[in-house]
Write a protein that holds these residues in place. Structure first.
Motif, PDB file in Angstrom:
ATOM      1  N   ALA A 166      -3.325  -5.396   1.526  1.00 32.92           N
ATOM      2  CA  ALA A 166      -2.411  -5.902   2.549  1.00 32.92           C
ATOM      3  C   ALA A 166      -1.129  -5.097   2.543  1.00 32.92           C
ATOM      4  CB  ALA A 166      -2.097  -7.377   2.303  1.00 32.92           C
ATOM      5  N   ASP A 167      -0.649  -4.787   3.710  1.00 32.12           N
ATOM      6  CA  ASP A 167       0.627  -4.092   3.834  1.00 32.12           C
ATOM      7  C   ASP A 167       1.203  -4.413   5.211  1.00 32.12           C
ATOM      8  OD1 ASP A 167       2.142  -1.517   2.364  1.00 32.12           O
ATOM      9  OD2 ASP A 167       2.502  -1.684   4.520  1.00 32.12           O
ATOM     10  N   LEU A 168       2.469  -4.774   5.227  1.00 26.66           N
ATOM     11  CA  LEU A 168       3.123  -5.158   6.478  1.00 26.66           C
ATOM     12  C   LEU A 168       3.046  -4.051   7.520  1.00 26.66           C
ATOM     13  CD1 LEU A 168       4.829  -7.301   7.955  1.00 26.66           C
ATOM     14  CD2 LEU A 168       6.874  -6.241   6.947  1.00 26.66           C
ATOM     15  N   PHE A 169       3.005  -2.796   7.042  1.00 28.73           N
ATOM     16  CA  PHE A 169       2.999  -1.652   7.957  1.00 28.73           C
ATOM     17  C   PHE A 169       1.626  -0.979   8.011  1.00 28.73           C
ATOM     18  CE2 PHE A 169       7.291  -2.161   6.209  1.00 28.73           C
ATOM     19  CZ  PHE A 169       7.991  -2.409   7.380  1.00 28.73           C
ATOM     20  N   ALA A 170       0.579  -1.742   7.761  1.00 26.51           N
ATOM     21  CA  ALA A 170      -0.773  -1.189   7.823  1.00 26.51           C
ATOM     22  C   ALA A 170      -1.027  -0.529   9.174  1.00 26.51           C
ATOM     23  CB  ALA A 170      -1.801  -2.293   7.578  1.00 26.51           C
ATOM     24  N   ASP A 171      -1.582   0.684   9.128  1.00 22.79           N
ATOM     25  CA  ASP A 171      -1.832   1.436  10.356  1.00 22.79           C
ATOM     26  C   ASP A 171      -3.165   2.160  10.254  1.00 22.79           C
ATOM     27  OD1 ASP A 171      -1.308   3.464   8.555  1.00 22.79           O
ATOM     28  OD2 ASP A 171       0.604   4.054   9.464  1.00 22.79           O
ATOM     29  N   GLU A 172      -3.416   3.029  11.201  1.00 25.80           N
ATOM     30  CA  GLU A 172      -4.686   3.741  11.216  1.00 25.80           C
ATOM     31  C   GLU A 172      -4.859   4.618   9.982  1.00 25.80           C
ATOM     32  OE1 GLU A 172      -7.150   6.871  14.099  1.00 25.80           O
ATOM     33  OE2 GLU A 172      -5.455   5.732  14.913  1.00 25.80           O
ATOM     34  N   ASP A 173      -3.767   5.228   9.520  1.00 18.40           N
ATOM     35  CA  ASP A 173      -3.851   6.072   8.325  1.00 18.40           C
ATOM     36  C   ASP A 173      -4.280   5.258   7.112  1.00 18.40           C
ATOM     37  OD1 ASP A 173      -3.132   8.334   9.701  1.00 18.40           O
ATOM     38  OD2 ASP A 173      -1.007   8.237   9.156  1.00 18.40           O
ATOM     39  N   LEU A 174      -3.714   4.061   6.956  1.00 21.98           N
ATOM     40  CA  LEU A 174      -4.099   3.218   5.824  1.00 21.98           C
ATOM     41  C   LEU A 174      -5.552   2.771   5.970  1.00 21.98           C
ATOM     42  CD1 LEU A 174      -3.429   1.738   3.229  1.00 21.98           C
ATOM     43  CD2 LEU A 174      -2.557  -0.167   4.605  1.00 21.98           C
ATOM     44  N   ASN A 175      -5.972   2.450   7.182  1.00 21.45           N
ATOM     45  CA  ASN A 175      -7.368   2.078   7.399  1.00 21.45           C
ATOM     46  C   ASN A 175      -8.310   3.206   7.004  1.00 21.45           C
ATOM     47  OD1 ASN A 175      -7.925  -0.665   8.798  1.00 21.45           O
ATOM     48  ND2 ASN A 175      -6.086   0.076   9.825  1.00 21.45           N
ATOM     49  N   ASP A 176      -7.939   4.439   7.357  1.00 23.49           N
ATOM     50  CA  ASP A 176      -8.762   5.603   6.999  1.00 23.49           C
ATOM     51  C   ASP A 176      -8.790   5.798   5.486  1.00 23.49           C
ATOM     52  OD1 ASP A 176      -9.259   6.010   9.671  1.00 23.49           O
ATOM     53  OD2 ASP A 176      -7.771   7.626   9.894  1.00 23.49           O
TER      54      ASP A 176
ATOM     55  N   ILE B  39     -12.897   0.251   0.706  1.00 27.00           N
ATOM     56  CA  ILE B  39     -12.126  -0.984   0.848  1.00 27.00           C
ATOM     57  C   ILE B  39     -12.223  -1.393   2.313  1.00 27.00           C
ATOM     58  CG2 ILE B  39      -9.874  -2.087   0.549  1.00 27.00           C
ATOM     59  CD1 ILE B  39      -9.159   0.180  -1.417  1.00 27.00           C
ATOM     60  N   LEU B  40     -12.963  -2.444   2.571  1.00 32.93           N
ATOM     61  CA  LEU B  40     -13.314  -2.770   3.947  1.00 32.93           C
ATOM     62  C   LEU B  40     -12.310  -3.650   4.656  1.00 32.93           C
ATOM     63  CD1 LEU B  40     -17.144  -3.341   3.453  1.00 32.93           C
ATOM     64  CD2 LEU B  40     -15.929  -1.230   4.068  1.00 32.93           C
ATOM     65  N   ASN B  41     -11.477  -4.358   3.902  1.00 35.92           N
ATOM     66  CA  ASN B  41     -10.546  -5.286   4.531  1.00 35.92           C
ATOM     67  C   ASN B  41      -9.113  -4.792   4.368  1.00 35.92           C
ATOM     68  OD1 ASN B  41      -9.633  -7.635   5.850  1.00 35.92           O
ATOM     69  ND2 ASN B  41      -9.250  -8.632   3.888  1.00 35.92           N
ATOM     70  N   VAL B  42      -8.474  -4.427   5.462  1.00 34.14           N
ATOM     71  CA  VAL B  42      -7.067  -4.033   5.494  1.00 34.14           C
ATOM     72  C   VAL B  42      -6.346  -4.984   6.435  1.00 34.14           C
ATOM     73  CG1 VAL B  42      -5.410  -2.221   6.060  1.00 34.14           C
ATOM     74  CG2 VAL B  42      -7.607  -1.619   5.035  1.00 34.14           C
ATOM     75  N   THR B  43      -5.238  -5.547   5.974  1.00 40.33           N
ATOM     76  CA  THR B  43      -4.546  -6.555   6.773  1.00 40.33           C
ATOM     77  C   THR B  43      -3.040  -6.421   6.619  1.00 40.33           C
ATOM     78  OG1 THR B  43      -4.247  -8.949   7.081  1.00 40.33           O
ATOM     79  CG2 THR B  43      -4.705  -8.193   4.849  1.00 40.33           C
TER      80      THR B  43
ATOM     81  N   ALA C   9       0.820  -1.214   0.000  1.00 39.56           N
ATOM     82  CA  ALA C   9       0.000   0.000   0.000  1.00 39.56           C
ATOM     83  C   ALA C   9       0.848   1.255   0.000  1.00 39.56           C
ATOM     84  CB  ALA C   9      -0.942   0.004   1.203  1.00 39.56           C
ATOM     85  N   GLY C  10       1.974   1.195  -0.716  1.00 40.76           N
ATOM     86  CA  GLY C  10       2.771   2.398  -0.918  1.00 40.76           C
ATOM     87  C   GLY C  10       2.161   3.251  -2.006  1.00 40.76           C
ATOM     88  N   ARG C  11       2.970   4.139  -2.547  1.00 40.81           N
ATOM     89  CA  ARG C  11       2.476   5.084  -3.547  1.00 40.81           C
ATOM     90  C   ARG C  11       1.868   4.376  -4.757  1.00 40.81           C
ATOM     91  NH1 ARG C  11       6.863   9.364  -5.472  1.00 40.81           N
ATOM     92  NH2 ARG C  11       7.966   7.401  -5.841  1.00 40.81           N
ATOM     93  N   ILE C  12       2.575   3.380  -5.304  1.00 42.58           N
ATOM     94  CA  ILE C  12       2.091   2.732  -6.517  1.00 42.58           C
ATOM     95  C   ILE C  12       0.886   1.839  -6.233  1.00 42.58           C
ATOM     96  CG2 ILE C  12       3.587   0.691  -6.440  1.00 42.58           C
ATOM     97  CD1 ILE C  12       2.688   2.794  -9.530  1.00 42.58           C
ATOM     98  N   GLY C  13       0.867   1.193  -5.062  1.00 41.39           N
ATOM     99  CA  GLY C  13      -0.292   0.381  -4.705  1.00 41.39           C
ATOM    100  C   GLY C  13      -1.555   1.214  -4.609  1.00 41.39           C
ATOM    101  N   LYS C  14      -1.436   2.394  -4.056  1.00 34.45           N
ATOM    102  CA  LYS C  14      -2.597   3.278  -3.938  1.00 34.45           C
ATOM    103  C   LYS C  14      -3.038   3.802  -5.293  1.00 34.45           C
ATOM    104  CE  LYS C  14      -1.714   4.672   0.842  1.00 34.45           C
ATOM    105  NZ  LYS C  14      -1.235   5.745   1.740  1.00 34.45           N
TER     106      LYS C  14
END
Length: 343
Positions: free
Chosen positions: A34-44, A51-55, A11-16
């Motif tokens: 999916a992103d190893l560093f998924a956080d609250e910002d990515l969830n938002d 996109i309901l599933n972030v892992t 979920a870096g720049r290109i993934g987004k």
């Protein structure tokens, strides 16, 4: 029409960018990211797009039975194992370039996709640039006869930071690999031999990692044409992306894209605005086009626009260029492949 469910890994720049482009397509849903560093910002960010599933678990995306295709946008070292897992799970795969830094591993990943009967498209987005597509179609149609000389200029506006340089794989695998693919695409022929010269002229940090920041590469194609590529990590006037093809019946050239067509003339000078700043601006439409064609290939069971062999050939050219600088002589792709397979 069936809705194609997509999962994105990275979920870096290109993934987004890919996520946003996928959501512009009809009957396509980005179900998970999916992103190893998924956080609250990515969830938002994901929630704002439905996109309901972030892992943090890549396998959660790959093993989801509802997902039809995955976009692999994570760091290069993860590409091969993720392709292997996705192919085994029967998912169609879009993977950013390069597939790997090891040509033998790339071949294994491509073979895994073939054996499992899934589509594998590689993210060489520049093929879909409106200027370069016009040149390729013109060459293919014979508008300028047989191609004799292909010239590609590719210069970034600013060098990347050290944190990026040390793991980039070097200028040939990271930056010029796009140009290697473009050369094959436009010429309509594979490359047989590479001769490269490089220098550190911008920042000594490149030399620290046995890399260069300035390079000239000559290519000899199987059809007899010759290619010339020049790369620089820093063009102070902006993102410089040009292609020219000289042939037996004429010449075709594509200049830079600009934010406008205005030219300002005064008694002191004639000037215009700088080219579009960087790849996100210049190739925005190309990213959309490659995504659309990948989904179309899935829906219509067509061949993908850029396949595994294209990845292999571009990486082989990059490997040959790196060897050429090291050995100080031209290197045939067959020689580079032999050295790679021999360890």
């Amino acid at each position: 029409m069936k809705t194609i469910q997509v999962g994105i890994i990275g979920a870096g720049r290109i993934g987004k960018i890919h996520a946003d482009n996928l959501m512009k397509l009809a009957n396509v849903e980005v179900k998970s990211i999916a992103d190893l560093f998924a956080d609250e910002d990515l969830n938002d960010w994901a929630a704002a797009r439905g996109i309901l599933n972030v892992t943090k678990n890549n396998l959660e995306v790959i093993q989801d039975p509802e997902i039809d295709a995955v976009f692999i946008c994570s760091i290069t070292d993860t590409h091969v194992p993720l392709i292997m897992e996705a192919a085994k799970a029967g998912k169609h795969i879009f993977c950013e370039k390069p597939v790997s830094m090891d040509i033998t591993q790339t071949m294994q990943a491509v073979e895994a996709a073939r054996i499992n009967g899934v589509k594998l498209q590689i993210g060489f987005n520049r093929r879909f640039d409106h200027n370069f597509k016009r040149i390729e179609s013109g060459v293919k149609a014979g508008e300028i006869g047989n191609p004799h000389i292909i010239k590609i200029t590719s210069r970034d506006p600013n060098p990347p930071p050290e944190s990026y340089i040390k793991s980039s794989g070097g200028i040939f695998m990271d930056m010029a690999i796009h140009d290697f693919d473009m050369a094959r695409f436009i010429c309509g022929s594979d490359v047989e031999e590479v001769y490269a010269r490089g220098a550190v002229l911008i920042d000594p940090i490149f030399g620290k990692y046995e890399d260069v920041d300035t390079a000239l590469i000559t290519l000899t194609f199987a059809n007899g044409a010759l290619g010339i590529i020049d790369n620089s990590r820093q063009a102070v006037y902006g993102y410089d992306q040009r292609v020219e093809v000289f042939g037996s019946k004429g010449n075709m050239a594509a200049n830079n894209d600009y934010p406008n067509t205005v030219e300002i003339s005064t008694k002191d000078s004639v000037y215009r605005d700088k080219p579009l700043h960087f790849f996100l601006e210049r190739y925005n439409a190309a990213y959309m086009e490659e995504t659309s064609l990948f989904i179309q290939a899935i829906r219509e069971d067509n061949q993908v626009a850029v396949d595994g062999n294209d990845a292999i050939q571009a990486e082989l050219i990059a490997l040959a260029a790196k060897l050429s600088i090291k050995l100080g002589k031209p290197v045939k792709l067959s020689e580079a492949l032999g050295l790679a397979e021999g360890g």
